[in-house]
Motif scaffolding. Structure first.
Motif, PDB file in Angstrom:
ATOM      1  N   TRP A  62       4.327   2.032  -4.993  1.00 58.05           N
ATOM      2  CA  TRP A  62       3.179   2.631  -4.404  1.00 58.05           C
ATOM      3  C   TRP A  62       2.727   1.143  -3.470  1.00 58.05           C
ATOM      4  O   TRP A  62       2.564   0.365  -4.203  1.00 58.05           O
ATOM      5  N   GLU A  63       2.461   1.474  -2.292  1.00 58.00           N
ATOM      6  CA  GLU A  63       2.090   0.443  -1.310  1.00 58.00           C
ATOM      7  C   GLU A  63       0.724   0.875  -0.462  1.00 58.00           C
ATOM      8  O   GLU A  63       0.963   1.028   0.597  1.00 58.00           O
ATOM      9  N   PRO A  64      -0.184   0.691  -1.097  1.00 61.61           N
ATOM     10  CA  PRO A  64      -1.617   0.808  -0.315  1.00 61.61           C
ATOM     11  C   PRO A  64      -1.709  -0.402   0.541  1.00 61.61           C
ATOM     12  O   PRO A  64      -1.635  -1.471   0.258  1.00 61.61           O
ATOM     13  N   ARG A  65      -2.271  -0.013   2.134  1.00 60.61           N
ATOM     14  CA  ARG A  65      -2.761  -1.224   2.783  1.00 60.61           C
ATOM     15  C   ARG A  65      -3.633  -0.618   3.784  1.00 60.61           C
ATOM     16  O   ARG A  65      -3.743   0.474   4.086  1.00 60.61           O
ATOM     17  N   ALA A  66      -4.370  -1.701   4.159  1.00 57.58           N
ATOM     18  CA  ALA A  66      -5.614  -1.369   5.076  1.00 57.58           C
ATOM     19  C   ALA A  66      -5.866  -2.895   5.734  1.00 57.58           C
ATOM     20  O   ALA A  66      -5.898  -3.707   5.510  1.00 57.58           O
ATOM     21  N   ASP A  67      -6.281  -2.423   6.881  1.00 54.47           N
ATOM     22  CA  ASP A  67      -6.610  -3.326   7.929  1.00 54.47           C
ATOM     23  C   ASP A  67      -7.892  -3.239   8.751  1.00 54.47           C
ATOM     24  O   ASP A  67      -8.096  -2.388   9.314  1.00 54.47           O
TER      25      ASP A  67
ATOM     26  N   LYS B 174      -8.592  -7.337   5.004  1.00 59.00           N
ATOM     27  CA  LYS B 174      -7.120  -6.779   5.142  1.00 59.00           C
ATOM     28  C   LYS B 174      -6.479  -6.771   3.534  1.00 59.00           C
ATOM     29  O   LYS B 174      -6.812  -8.002   3.061  1.00 59.00           O
ATOM     30  N   TYR B 175      -5.989  -5.950   3.328  1.00 59.56           N
ATOM     31  CA  TYR B 175      -5.152  -5.987   1.963  1.00 59.56           C
ATOM     32  C   TYR B 175      -3.998  -5.310   1.972  1.00 59.56           C
ATOM     33  O   TYR B 175      -3.718  -4.280   2.741  1.00 59.56           O
ATOM     34  N   ASP B 176      -3.142  -5.843   1.208  1.00 61.78           N
ATOM     35  CA  ASP B 176      -1.929  -5.383   0.799  1.00 61.78           C
ATOM     36  C   ASP B 176      -1.458  -5.391  -0.574  1.00 61.78           C
ATOM     37  O   ASP B 176      -1.593  -6.406  -1.132  1.00 61.78           O
ATOM     38  N   PHE B 177      -1.312  -4.144  -1.234  1.00 64.44           N
ATOM     39  CA  PHE B 177      -1.057  -3.938  -2.611  1.00 64.44           C
ATOM     40  C   PHE B 177       0.349  -3.592  -2.646  1.00 64.44           C
ATOM     41  O   PHE B 177       0.662  -2.447  -2.069  1.00 64.44           O
ATOM     42  N   TYR B 178       1.054  -4.085  -3.744  1.00 63.71           N
ATOM     43  CA  TYR B 178       2.336  -3.390  -4.100  1.00 63.71           C
ATOM     44  C   TYR B 178       2.643  -3.129  -5.457  1.00 63.71           C
ATOM     45  O   TYR B 178       2.269  -4.181  -6.343  1.00 63.71           O
TER      46      TYR B 178
END
Length: 79
Positions: free
Chosen positions: A42-47, A52-56
């Motif tokens: 699961w890799e939610p990302r937002a900018d 800005k976040y990136d979660f793995y």
């Protein structure tokens, strides 16, 4: 009281998954089916220009860890 029960359940589940996985690795030579695994990623990302976040998150489940999970649920219900 409810939060304490939830925390205990989560601890049981995590310990069951970890012990099941370790047992599966240990007995993989004798029972190779225990080590068959499936990965869930699961890799939610937002900018948002200012944020800005990136979660793995990756979960690797095998047959032994699922068995450990079921045993942990059974033990939790016995308590």
């Amino acid at each position: 009281m409810r939060n304490k029960q939830t925390a205990i359940l989560v601890i049981f589940l995590v310990v069951g998954l970890l012990l099941g996985s370790l047992i599966g690795e240990f007995f993989a030579n004798w029972l190779p089916i225990l080590n068959k695994s499936q990965q869930i990623v699961w890799e939610p990302r937002a900018d948002f220009n200012i944020l800005k976040y990136d979660f793995y998150l990756q979960v690797k489940l095998n047959v032994a860890s699922v068995i450990g999970l079921l045993i942990a649920i059974w033990l939790y219900r016995k308590i």
